[in-house]
Design a protein around this motif. Structure first.
Motif, short mmCIF file in Angstrom:
data_model
loop_
_atom_site.label_atom_id
_atom_site.label_comp_id
_atom_site.label_asym_id
_atom_site.label_seq_id
_atom_site.Cartn_x
_atom_site.Cartn_y
_atom_site.Cartn_z
N LEU A 81 22.71 -7.50 52.26
CA LEU A 81 24.09 -7.87 51.96
C LEU A 81 24.75 -8.40 53.22
O LEU A 81 25.20 -9.54 53.27
N TYR A 127 28.15 -7.20 44.69
CA TYR A 127 29.14 -6.45 45.45
C TYR A 127 30.56 -6.87 45.05
O TYR A 127 31.43 -6.03 44.81
N ASN A 133 10.46 -1.57 51.43
CA ASN A 133 11.39 -0.48 51.15
C ASN A 133 10.65 0.81 50.81
O ASN A 133 11.14 1.91 51.10
N ILE A 152 16.89 -1.72 52.69
CA ILE A 152 17.60 -2.94 53.11
C ILE A 152 17.96 -3.79 51.90
O ILE A 152 17.13 -4.02 51.02
N ILE A 211 18.57 -12.97 48.04
CA ILE A 211 18.98 -11.57 47.85
C ILE A 211 20.39 -11.37 48.38
O ILE A 211 21.21 -10.69 47.76
N LEU A 221 23.82 -2.61 44.32
CA LEU A 221 22.92 -3.54 45.00
C LEU A 221 21.48 -3.21 44.62
O LEU A 221 21.16 -2.08 44.27
N ILE A 222 20.61 -4.21 44.74
CA ILE A 222 19.21 -4.02 44.31
C ILE A 222 18.29 -4.01 45.52
O ILE A 222 18.38 -4.86 46.39
N THR A 223 17.41 -3.01 45.57
CA THR A 223 16.48 -2.87 46.71
C THR A 223 15.03 -3.06 46.31
O THR A 223 14.16 -3.10 47.16
N HIS A 224 14.77 -3.19 45.01
CA HIS A 224 13.39 -3.35 44.52
C HIS A 224 12.49 -2.17 44.86
O HIS A 224 11.28 -2.32 44.84
N ASN A 236 23.17 -10.11 46.00
CA ASN A 236 23.82 -8.83 46.29
C ASN A 236 25.30 -9.03 46.62
O ASN A 236 26.13 -8.15 46.32
N THR A 237 25.65 -10.18 47.20
CA THR A 237 27.07 -10.46 47.44
C THR A 237 27.82 -10.59 46.11
O THR A 237 28.92 -10.06 45.95
N ILE A 291 9.55 -6.91 49.39
CA ILE A 291 10.69 -6.01 49.59
C ILE A 291 10.34 -4.62 49.06
O ILE A 291 10.65 -3.60 49.67
#
Lengths: 439, 439, 439, 439
Positions: free
Chosen positions: C429, D419, C415, C426, D411, D425-428, D415-416, C411
């Motif tokens: 979610l 949220y 990303n 991304i 993920i 939220l985490i995108t790394h 992320n839910t 990721i």
């Protein structure tokens, strides 16, 4: 020969140096079997059959009904250990058997407490012993051990005794001049010579009294001219070396099959993981070497690269033992075998054996003790090659190639029993089944 | 008996119904071996040794030097197939052998083209054949096949012939009254009876001429009273059923080892993945059943639950074969074996055999053909039980339990060869090695 | 950021210290791919896709169409080695690729001959090098290497260069004061300090010229303050350590899955057998230690025993590498993983990976080289943590825990590419897919 | 959204159709955990952590401390079964958990007796049920089930309820017009239509009352337009299908790893052996088909042959489940995976997972029940795709491709939760860790 075999009268003592996982599993199992709580699976003397006569006779008596081996009811156990735990305690620590089973026979197990051991840390560096004999010389220790045996015999009213080594693997070393003759050996005992391992002191103490000695580890012990001579002098059977269990058992089953089919072998990689005290001892390179030598010879003896250089001449054989505490006594092996067939095309065999070290060893130890006692009563002395079936590195007569093929070992064992009892030997020719109806 | 064995003079024809993966691998391998391009590994007749006399004699001649088997140089191959590809084409399609090897012997391989086959789609539903014989009745087909053989013999100036089935597994069915006597069988041929499988027509054509027949599939074929009788009437050896390779080979190596040690077995799960034409045929349940019956009996015969109900009475044995195209001829097996030892404690063995079906089968086919020819010259007739060593489901005399233990099979094979050549049989007793020095 | 990324104009030189199995497999593969003879499978830059936008957009361009990586057509290979074999010869010795493939591109492969290597036997005892540079001091060797690079660039008319270490694992040692600052490092070069490994000389020669350096072995090299500083000073990306292939690849795939499900792990035993030069080098304990440290950290970083002491606090992790010549480059691993679930009940996973070391490493090496070049053009400098995805022991900023979970690494990589090209990151979610139809 | 999530006040009833191995393992485990006798390993809601904020914040709270899931102390279990055994008896028969553990909580377990089940043998031919409801029509059975739920709620003073299917796999069938709308479905209930499976009656009874329904088997049940609509109409979350355990769990861990690295896959052969009631039911081809469809889709969804035809276009995927009584609930899988890498070179992965079916399923069932209850309190309704993480064949919105990659599922789940609780939220991406020190 049949008339020569004396009956198994009275009680048989089995005295064990090393009351660890194997020995306590053996003892608890015999007691549980006597009480009908479990079955002595894996023991030929208890559950095996033997074919007598022609195939069409369909005569397969149990081995214990065919030859006069001692009954489980007549066995009395004792032993020595560097820890003072009784057998109930030692078995609980070993964690091989279910605690509920051990608890149900606790009364009998805790009666068996070890005598003080002959110990020399330089031979087993990863162990610490404090329940040990002291003496001026190794000769003194031998005398104390002899007395231990005599006292045990008297105390329990025993008729016969076998000494059965279930202790650790000692460090690697080779025989020297002090192991050449009985005289040299006894002189060395008195001179407290470094080259006499603890196991040799037990063996000497047994043999000098005419008591059979079984060597369940790969230790040198009785695989010396001095002690072989002593065993002959005192008409005593000896058997060794190293209980054949786990990976080597599988190897001596599989390799004969490959050789039978003329399949080539390029490489054989064997790894083991185990987490019991045996694993801890073998984590020391000096002790692993003793084991490695015992395990490595197996393939060469079975595959005979001298006869089939094109099939086995380049065989690369590697063995690893890894101490891995999460598995405890549940030894596990993984083998990768690189074979080749028709026109040299390669194939692979992978074997993963999730075994239990002491569960496999205990019935082997029992059979060896009972057969050694039988051999004594049959007037057999010295090396008992017919017991190779149970051994990782069979002791053989000098100049004779050891036989490691478990199926040849089995035929030898069975034909020896048939021979003892005056029955015809079996060759599996069987042409007569087809020819008889032609007449 | 030695004087009875006639020498292997002149040429030997090996005529093969089914020129698929196994047959073309066999043929290409023999040719490559003759030219020194590769070694005939896996063949006892070519690379195996046999011990003669006492262990200390150290006398292990090659089998081909000990018994008069035909030489590779003297073999001429031919056969029948439902596809018209010559052996070069068929071998290229089979993708067992390296294309470079095939190309280097292309000249010889493409000379061998199949004769039209006897075919009946109802016996092998997953195959389509168009290169097939036509005739009014099965009797006519048999006569055509007899003529094929005679023509082939004449054309190539052959001295002797063996017919070697390397075709597909036919659907499962059982013997009925038409398979009881030679007369009934011949009447059924003429009546075009549905219950006569194609393989039986080849077998009849061979046996009626005194030509040995080897059954490399689990098909019923010569395992009927009619054809056994015919083989005796014409002094002809027969051998079957089903080449022992791969998983069953491993099973008949391992199971005797477990039984030897009195280890219990609770379950044995065997699965196979393969993607060749054999896999495609066996994807049909009726054909798989024939194979399954052939494979399932093995364990019972070796472990003898009748003698050891406590060890093998509850054994659950399951075999699966899965068509899996990505692997082609590289058949792979995975076995999970649930065993138990001392006091019933469970252990597991997992075996993953990455084998090659035709590479294992080809030398077996060769040995069976050569030994069947030897048996003919030794005056042996009917079922050759000593060849069980090579067979998954050995045909035996009625009322006799088949022997599946590969090590007993091997001893039987070797002692039969020794017996043929007037040598002493071997019992592995060997007590004399120890006793002689006592005198 | 998008506007910052400069296009991949002109030719890219990839200069490789160590033209052994991995490097020659990489080079031959790129050439074969350019000629349409084979596919560059396993390379994200060549075959991977990346999702852009919402799931429902169904927009998954190829990575090479999304970011401006250099084209295979524009790559020119060169390198250094302690043996003087050209790439055709070295690839033939390595026996990774089919000889027929190598022969078909022999013309191009044999053009690539190694320059003399910087070598110090004390760092790789099991290798002997004779095709090596000589010089008064390590500073001299560095200057010679700098000149090698400049000459190569000029000779081939290159636009950009990356240096890619594919050499051996050096012996284990830790950073000391000479690795603290660029000044101390340069002084040590001049003082011919023992603590400067050959790999560091290559890295210095690259970084000082602003050329990206990729560390494909577990060597210390650029994982020192001095060389990290140098890379920042010269605006140069660095990436390391150790190509992630085989067993560690599997481990960083599987362990995140176990952790995701909160399954406990008691033990993880990993063994490897391989027979290539890498295996030979690692047979030396000092070199194995470097590798072991690189491999061992992986589990702890993924499983986080600090957060889950009850699940991973007692994890026993053991790794073995065994030199096993029969397998050559066909490295094979076997893992036994002891896990536990609900109420602590134990389960086991066994993984047998029959892999090919260089086949797995080559595309990783390619991607790292191309992405390092991309990063340079994007103005990124110092440690490129987003390339951790490819590395066994990712170099991270001091004080930052390395991320070994391959899916988090992926990721991060994806990303980062999206971020470079100005696309939305991304988060998976995706609640909007469900909510939008409510409106 | 945070303010929308209502707290978990009062008691939560978990009502389970099918009190077999999985359900009794779940119930006994929750009780044992409450009493401190064992740990609820494998459950994210009980032992999992979640990262909040930046990596350097090092903030990883327990999930149960982060989101307001119901406490184990507040759960009351009940259910229905076709056998009348109470949970103590049923758990003893299932032989998943140690009898000593079961005995120690017997008092509580035997309080939980099943209500009479809705049963239709035509949907599960290998089971016999006698503890079953009777009624004129399926509408009547639905009304009885609604009343069961209301009575249970009242009797135990519950605040909320979840219905959790742990019953058998029903036979395969597809949705038809009666599953299109709520009206058609209700009409079919009244018309006693054959196409309404027992599971649908439970689901209807739950959803019509606004009670979340979790589908732990691959049954069609709520994967129909009618019941999805009903769930939206009543603001009720639904989740399914089929608890993800064992082999599929491994597959959705491993396949994303292969795809991440652009490694090709030619074949994937999966076999399973298990001996519990689930194995017995699946021995019936109609029921196996339902399971097979559930399991087969996984690879295609992860590997995307539509995007990578050259890597996954020819993938041959085969799954077998074998009933094998010796293993009981100790389900074991063996996978052979044929992959290929650089230039198409083949490699193999073999995975042998010695798992325990119910041990893996129980924590999944717990988490799904607790998260479904959480979703209800968060005002979420209809399909809960964020729970795909736990499911073998995730139900998704029509037209949306299901996501089977367990790491993307994770993920999405995490992320839910973030949220829901208003966290970022985490995108790394993490470039800031490197850039901040440049400023």
């Amino acid at each position: 020969m049949k008339q020569k075999v004396q009956p198994a009268e009275g009680k048989l003592g089995i005295l064990i140096p090393g009351l660890g996982a194997v020995a306590t599993t053996l003892i608890a199992g015999v007691i549980a079997s006597r009480r009908g709580l479990a079955e002595p699976v894996g023991s030929l003397t208890q559950t095996g059959h033997i074919r007598i006569g022609k195939r069409t006779d369909n005569n397969y008596p149990k081995i214990k009904d065919f030859v006069p081996v001692a009954k489980l009811e007549d066995i009395v156990f004792g032993g020595w250990d560097v820890y003072e735990d009784n057998v109930y305690q030692a078995a609980s620590i070993a964690k091989v058997l279910d605690q509920h089973l051990l608890d149900s026979i606790k009364d009998e197990l805790e009666q068996i407490a070890p005598m003080k051991a002959v110990f020399d840390k330089s031979y087993v560096e990863n162990l610490d012993g404090h329940h040990v004999k002291t003496g001026e010389t190794k000769w003194d220790l031998a005398q104390q051990t002899i007395k231990d045996i005599q006292d045990f015999k008297e105390k329990h009213g025993l008729n016969r005794i076998v000494v059965l080594w279930c202790g650790s693997t000692e460090k690697y070393f080779e025989a020297s001049e002090i192991h050449e003759t009985v005289e040299a050996f006894e002189a060395a005992l008195k001179a407290n010579d470094d080259r006499i391992a603890p196991s040799m002191i037990y063996a000497y103490a047994a043999l000098v009294q005419g008591i059979p000695y079984v060597n369940g580890a790969p230790n040198l012990t009785v695989d010396t001219r001095a002690l072989v001579q002593l065993s002959k002098d005192t008409n005593t059977p000896i058997a060794g070396k190293d209980f054949k269990t786990g990976q080597t058992l599988m190897k001596t089953i599989l390799a004969p099959g490959l050789e039978a089919r003329s399949l080539g072998v390029r490489g054989w990689f064997s790894t083991n993981i185990l987490g019991n005290r045996d694993g801890l001892v073998l984590d020391k390179p000096e002790n692993f070497k003793t084991k490695e030598v015992s395990k490595l010879g197996v393939l060469e003896d079975i595959l005979r690269p001298d006869l089939h250089p094109e099939l086995y001449g380049d065989l690369y054989h590697k063995i690893r033992i890894n101490y891995y505490p999460p598995h405890g006594d549940n030894k596990e092996s993984w083998d990768n075998i690189d074979i080749f067939g028709w026109l040299g095309y390669p194939m692979q065999i992978k074997i993963n054996f999730l075994c239990r070290d002491s569960i496999l060893a205990a019935p082997v130890a029992l059979d060896l003790a009972l057969f050694a006692d039988l051999a004594k009563r049959a007037g057999m002395k010295g090396i008992q090659e017919w017991l190779s079936f149970y051994l990782k590195s069979p002791q053989t007569k000098e100049g004779l190639r050891p036989e490691n093929d478990i199926f040849k070992q089995l035929i030898k064992l069975q034909n020896t029993l048939r021979y003892m009892m005056g029955e015809e030997l079996i060759t599996h020719l069987g042409l007569d089944y087809y020819e008889e109806d032609e007449a």
